[in-house]
Design an enzyme around this catalytic site. Structure first.
Site, PDB file in Angstrom:
ATOM      1  N   LYS A 180     -29.506  16.193 -35.546  1.00  0.00           N
ATOM      2  CA  LYS A 180     -30.331  16.975 -34.538  1.00  0.00           C
ATOM      3  C   LYS A 180     -31.942  16.177 -34.295  1.00  0.00           C
ATOM      4  O   LYS A 180     -32.576  15.978 -35.002  1.00  0.00           O
ATOM      5  CB  LYS A 180     -30.694  18.268 -34.908  1.00  0.00           C
ATOM      6  N   LEU A 214     -32.219  24.870 -38.074  1.00  0.00           N
ATOM      7  CA  LEU A 214     -33.158  23.477 -38.371  1.00  0.00           C
ATOM      8  C   LEU A 214     -34.194  23.831 -37.181  1.00  0.00           C
ATOM      9  O   LEU A 214     -33.969  23.931 -36.097  1.00  0.00           O
ATOM     10  CB  LEU A 214     -32.411  22.252 -38.278  1.00  0.00           C
ATOM     11  N   ASP A 215     -35.455  24.017 -37.644  1.00  0.00           N
ATOM     12  CA  ASP A 215     -36.532  24.293 -36.655  1.00  0.00           C
ATOM     13  C   ASP A 215     -36.512  23.539 -35.455  1.00  0.00           C
ATOM     14  O   ASP A 215     -36.195  22.404 -35.589  1.00  0.00           O
ATOM     15  CB  ASP A 215     -37.654  24.127 -37.209  1.00  0.00           C
ATOM     16  N   TYR A 216     -36.783  23.893 -34.349  1.00  0.00           N
ATOM     17  CA  TYR A 216     -37.164  23.137 -33.015  1.00  0.00           C
ATOM     18  C   TYR A 216     -37.486  21.896 -33.245  1.00  0.00           C
ATOM     19  O   TYR A 216     -37.563  20.891 -32.761  1.00  0.00           O
ATOM     20  CB  TYR A 216     -37.705  24.244 -31.918  1.00  0.00           C
ATOM     21  N   SER A 243     -38.248  20.291 -35.982  1.00  0.00           N
ATOM     22  CA  SER A 243     -37.666  19.413 -36.944  1.00  0.00           C
ATOM     23  C   SER A 243     -36.552  18.694 -36.534  1.00  0.00           C
ATOM     24  O   SER A 243     -35.892  19.082 -35.669  1.00  0.00           O
ATOM     25  CB  SER A 243     -37.274  20.361 -38.203  1.00  0.00           C
TER      26      SER A 243
END
Length: 233
Positions: free
Chosen positions: A66, A100-102, A104
């Site tokens: 990502k 998974l954080d925006y 990150s």
């Protein structure tokens, strides 16, 4: 079965469009470029642009790198780029396994199975982190013992300092839990801001050369590396 019907049944495109795709040399059967009129058997390996074509009802799991500033949710009121936008050519409704954080980046698993997307497994997650300041030995020990956050004490982490330079520290941090923005909050509790956060591993599964935005299908061998039997069925 005619190859164009096989592709159409897999949700690639209409049968006529599939004929055009085959004629363009983009489809291989058992490693050989297919021609229009080719037939395919259930045991044959079929790829489109060197990516496997799966029956539409088959459960799949994908390892995806990502990029930063991509969200894991399937819906977003701010119209930001979503993980699922990278798989528009696949004939599945896809979900991320966990989050998974925006802001990150790194390894996340994607599946077409909504049940699997609600993770019940506890594989360790490894992050490569760049933070402000020099992380002292006592702070490393604090991370390894657990950090008191507003939602409770974190489970012990594993820490390895990679390097300190220009008043910044680069480290590997392995955690077992998956609380919201946990790594950032743990470091913030010690007075360090996170500058970059990349998940590089889930269990023993790593990015394995995947560049941001790239992906590959998970194999049974990958599942054994995750130590999670029910993820691939």
């Amino acid at each position: 079965m005619r190859l164009q019907k096989y592709l159409a049944d897999a949700g690639i495109a209409s049968r006529r469009k599939c004929e055009e795709i085959i004629s363009a040399g983009r489809v291989k059967v058992n490693g050989h470029v297919a021609v229009l009129g080719s037939s395919v058997e259930p045991e044959d390996s079929v790829t489109l642009d060197d990516k496997p074509v799966r029956p539409a009802d088959e459960r799949i799991v994908i390892a995806f790198n990502k990029p930063k500033n991509v969200i894991c949710s399937n819906a977003d009121s701010e119209d930001r780029v979503k993980v699922t936008d990278f798989f528009s050519e696949l004939p599945y409704r896809l979900y991320t396994i966990g989050r998974l954080d925006y802001d990150s980046e790194g390894l996340i698993l994607v599946t077409n199975d909504g049940e699997t997307a609600n993770p019940r497994y506890g594989a360790n997650k490894t992050y490569r982190v760049l933070c402000t300041g020099e992380l002292s030995r006592s702070e490393c020990r604090a991370l390894e013992r657990g950090i008191q956050l507003d939602d409770g004490l974190t489970a012990p982490a594993r820490v390895r300092i990679l390097r300190s330079h220009d008043e910044k520290t680069e480290l590997l941090l392995m955690i077992h839990e998956g609380r919201n923005r946990q790594v950032r909050r743990m470091l913030a509790a010690l007075g360090h801001d996170t500058l970059r956060l990349q998940r590089v591993g889930i269990g023993a599964l790593t990015l394995n050369g995947l560049k941001p935005g790239q992906w590959r299908y998970i194999t049974q061998e990958d599942c054994s590396m995750l130590a999670v039997e029910n993820i691939c069925g």
